[in-house]
Every structure is written in structure tokens, then in C-alpha cells.
Design a protein around this motif. Structure first.
Motif, PDB file in Angstrom:
ATOM      1  N   GLN A   1     -44.214   9.344-129.097  1.00 43.01           N
ATOM      2  CA  GLN A   1     -43.682   8.403-128.107  1.00 43.01           C
ATOM      3  C   GLN A   1     -44.536   8.410-126.842  1.00 43.01           C
ATOM      4  O   GLN A   1     -44.809   7.348-126.257  1.00 43.01           O
ATOM      5  N   ALA A   2     -44.961   9.595-126.416  1.00 41.13           N
ATOM      6  CA  ALA A   2     -45.800   9.697-125.219  1.00 41.13           C
ATOM      7  C   ALA A   2     -47.148   9.010-125.445  1.00 41.13           C
ATOM      8  O   ALA A   2     -47.673   8.325-124.551  1.00 41.13           O
ATOM      9  N   PHE A   3     -47.711   9.189-126.644  1.00 38.51           N
ATOM     10  CA  PHE A   3     -48.986   8.539-126.971  1.00 38.51           C
ATOM     11  C   PHE A   3     -48.803   7.021-126.961  1.00 38.51           C
ATOM     12  O   PHE A   3     -49.644   6.287-126.423  1.00 38.51           O
TER      13      PHE A   3
ATOM     14  N   SER B   1     -51.299  12.491-135.045  1.00 35.38           N
ATOM     15  CA  SER B   1     -52.037  12.405-133.790  1.00 35.38           C
ATOM     16  C   SER B   1     -53.373  11.722-134.047  1.00 35.38           C
ATOM     17  O   SER B   1     -53.915  11.780-135.155  1.00 35.38           O
ATOM     18  N   PHE B   2     -53.877  11.063-133.022  1.00 34.67           N
ATOM     19  CA  PHE B   2     -55.135  10.327-133.115  1.00 34.67           C
ATOM     20  C   PHE B   2     -56.163  10.920-132.161  1.00 34.67           C
ATOM     21  O   PHE B   2     -55.831  11.302-131.042  1.00 34.67           O
ATOM     22  N   SER B   3     -57.400  10.962-132.608  1.00 34.89           N
ATOM     23  CA  SER B   3     -58.501  11.318-131.722  1.00 34.89           C
ATOM     24  C   SER B   3     -59.493  10.171-131.710  1.00 34.89           C
ATOM     25  O   SER B   3     -59.590   9.401-132.669  1.00 34.89           O
ATOM     26  N   ASP B   4     -60.217  10.031-130.598  1.00 36.52           N
ATOM     27  CA  ASP B   4     -61.181   8.939-130.437  1.00 36.52           C
ATOM     28  C   ASP B   4     -60.520   7.591-130.679  1.00 36.52           C
ATOM     29  O   ASP B   4     -61.047   6.729-131.372  1.00 36.52           O
ATOM     30  N   ALA B   5     -59.343   7.428-130.081  1.00 36.93           N
ATOM     31  CA  ALA B   5     -58.546   6.232-130.336  1.00 36.93           C
ATOM     32  C   ALA B   5     -59.216   4.948-129.870  1.00 36.93           C
ATOM     33  O   ALA B   5     -58.885   3.866-130.362  1.00 36.93           O
TER      34      ALA B   5
ATOM     35  N   ALA C   1     -50.930   4.414-124.824  1.00 39.41           N
ATOM     36  CA  ALA C   1     -51.857   3.506-125.514  1.00 39.41           C
ATOM     37  C   ALA C   1     -51.376   2.062-125.510  1.00 39.41           C
ATOM     38  O   ALA C   1     -52.195   1.138-125.551  1.00 39.41           O
ATOM     39  N   GLY C   2     -50.063   1.856-125.475  1.00 41.62           N
ATOM     40  CA  GLY C   2     -49.514   0.508-125.551  1.00 41.62           C
ATOM     41  C   GLY C   2     -49.448  -0.169-124.204  1.00 41.62           C
ATOM     42  O   GLY C   2     -48.361  -0.484-123.697  1.00 41.62           O
ATOM     43  N   ARG C   3     -50.596  -0.409-123.630  1.00 44.08           N
ATOM     44  CA  ARG C   3     -50.655  -0.939-122.263  1.00 44.08           C
ATOM     45  C   ARG C   3     -50.242  -2.407-122.188  1.00 44.08           C
ATOM     46  O   ARG C   3     -49.892  -2.902-121.116  1.00 44.08           O
TER      47      ARG C   3
ATOM     48  N   GLU D   1     -48.991  -2.315-127.868  1.00 42.02           N
ATOM     49  CA  GLU D   1     -47.798  -1.542-128.224  1.00 42.02           C
ATOM     50  C   GLU D   1     -47.412  -1.803-129.680  1.00 42.02           C
ATOM     51  O   GLU D   1     -47.085  -0.870-130.429  1.00 42.02           O
ATOM     52  N   GLN D   2     -47.457  -3.084-130.084  1.00 43.83           N
ATOM     53  CA  GLN D   2     -47.149  -3.407-131.480  1.00 43.83           C
ATOM     54  C   GLN D   2     -48.152  -2.767-132.425  1.00 43.83           C
ATOM     55  O   GLN D   2     -47.768  -2.188-133.451  1.00 43.83           O
ATOM     56  N   GLU D   3     -49.437  -2.850-132.085  1.00 45.74           N
ATOM     57  CA  GLU D   3     -50.445  -2.271-132.951  1.00 45.74           C
ATOM     58  C   GLU D   3     -50.227  -0.770-133.113  1.00 45.74           C
ATOM     59  O   GLU D   3     -50.221  -0.248-134.247  1.00 45.74           O
ATOM     60  N   TRP D   4     -50.059  -0.047-132.016  1.00 52.64           N
ATOM     61  CA  TRP D   4     -49.944   1.410-132.115  1.00 52.64           C
ATOM     62  C   TRP D   4     -48.626   1.854-132.721  1.00 52.64           C
ATOM     63  O   TRP D   4     -48.568   2.864-133.427  1.00 52.64           O
ATOM     64  N   PHE D   5     -47.568   1.086-132.485  1.00 53.13           N
ATOM     65  CA  PHE D   5     -46.320   1.433-133.163  1.00 53.13           C
ATOM     66  C   PHE D   5     -46.502   1.341-134.673  1.00 53.13           C
ATOM     67  O   PHE D   5     -46.098   2.243-135.413  1.00 53.13           O
ATOM     68  N   TYR D   6     -47.135   0.262-135.131  1.00 53.69           N
ATOM     69  CA  TYR D   6     -47.307   0.099-136.588  1.00 53.69           C
ATOM     70  C   TYR D   6     -48.360   1.039-137.157  1.00 53.69           C
ATOM     71  O   TYR D   6     -48.325   1.337-138.356  1.00 53.69           O
TER      72      TYR D   6
END
Length: 215
Positions: A112-114, A157-161, A118-120, A125-130
Motif C-alpha cells: 500500500q505504501a509503495f 516488491s519492485f526494484s528499478d521501478a 508510485a501512483g502519482r 495508480e491503476q497501473e501499479w494496482f494491477y
């Protein structure tokens, strides 16, 4: 080495049941192609249907070829089928609206914090939620734990997002692969073992009257 076949499609009808059948047949066709190309097993649609069984949790398997593991997914405009030599889970979605309540129901506090960071914009937000959602679904499909699984009980978790995201699962025995296709669909794959190169293969369907195509 995990292999994913996929194809795009244009809905054949405005009827939801008709589109569902279209997706079902396209996914079966991808399963046929994969069995033929990867394992040299040629089956008609009728023969294929007769050898697909279902586990207690609803996951399909091949009764005559239990050593071959596959998983199917389809969503708006896309059908896909993954193959591997161990249980595999595949999920595909086209980012769009989602109920905000799903954030707390599906994502861990760290996820949720990520997402908040990321969902600026609404689209991000839709992209990262999915991205998270498809990984959750792929994990559940791989493990065969069923629909009652607590989705917050495991995390990703994601790196180099900012460039090519590398995904890690809190379950150290699971490897993850994720790809956003050129038309926006997100494909996520979960499989056990060590990281391997995943082969992504576009397919042009023989069901041409449905105007299916690949990238």
C-alpha cells in the motif's frame, strides 16, 4: 524455462456470455499450440477437452499428461497460456477502474505504501494496482490455494521501478515475471524454483473471423 503464448482479440459480440466463450476457445487454442510446439502433442479441440481435469481447488490439469503444467488467463482483449515443468500461475489484466476497498483487502501495508508513492496520477495508480493484483492472482493460481486465500498474507516488491521492474516475492521459493504489453495489458507469472528466462510468444489465432492478432 517458462513459456507464455498470447494473442489479442476483438470481441465478437456485445454479449458477455459470447465474449466469455470466445476467450475460452482462444485460450484452448493457445493450449493446443503450446502442446504441439513444445511437447509435440497434437490434439483436436474435442480430444483436448476430454483430457482436461480439474483439481479440488478448480485448477485445470491434463489427465493424460500430468507432468505438463499449464495455466490460462484472459481479460479484455487478450488471452494467454503459460507452460512450465512445475506448477505455474498466470494472470493478465488491462488496467482500469478498481474499487478502492480492494487496496486494503489485497495489498500488504508495504505494498500500500509503495502504491501511494508510485501512483502519482490516476493512470499510474491503476497501473501499479494491477501490477500487484495480477501477481497476487498468479501466486494463488500457482499455489492452488483457492479463492479464500488471504491476499495480504504474502507480498511483492519492485526494484528499478522507473525502468524495467524486477519483482520479488516474500515467498522465497517463488520466482516472478511481469511484462506490460504494448497495448497496456499486464501479464504476471509465478513459478517455483530459481529464476529462469521467460519466453513470451505472440500468436496470431487461426480463428480469423474474430480478428485476433498478436503484436
Amino acid at each position: 524455462m517458462p513459456v507464455i503464448y498470447y494473442t489479442y482479440y476483438t470481441p465478437a459480440s456485445e454479449s458477455i456470455p459470447a465474449v466469455s466463450r470466445q476467450e475460452h476457445l482462444l485460450a484452448r487454442e493457445l493450449l493446443q499450440k503450446g502442446l504441439s510446439r513444445l511437447y509435440h502433442i497434437s490434439l483436436s479441440q474435442e480430444a483436448l477437452a476430454s483430457c482436461i481435469g480439474t483439481e479440488k481447488n478448480g485448477k485445470p490439469f491434463l489427465t493424460d499428461y500430468p507432468e505438463i503444467h499449464f495455466n490460462i488467463s484472459h481479460c479484455s482483449g487478450l488471452a494467454a497460456c503459460a507452460f512450465y515443468n512445475r506448477p505455474v500461475g498466470l494472470d493478465a489484466e488491462l488496467p482500469g477502474y478498481f474499487a478502492p476497498v480492494l487496496i486494503s483487502k489485497a495489498l500488504s501495508f508495504e505494498e500500500q505504501a509503495f502504491l501511494k508513492k508510485a501512483g502519482r496520477t490516476p493512470l499510474l495508480e491503476q497501473e501499479w494496482f494491477y501490477r500487484f493484483w495480477t501477481l497476487k492472482e498468479a501466486y494463488v493460481k500457482q499455489s492452488g490455494t483457492g479463492v479464500d486465500t488471504d491476499l495480504t498474507g504474502f507480498s511483492f516488491s519492485f526494484s528499478d521501478a522507473a525502468n524495467a521492474p524486477v519483482v520479488q516475492c516474500s515467498d522465497s521459493g517463488i520466482c516472478c515475471y511481469q511484462k506490460q504489453l504494448s497495448r497496456g495489458h499486464i501479464l504476471s507469472l509465478c513459478y517455483p524454483g530459481v529464476p529462469e528466462k521467460v519466453t513470451l510468444l505472440p500468436v496470431t489465432s487461426s480463428l480469423s473471423f474474430w480478428q485476433t492478432s498478436a503484436e
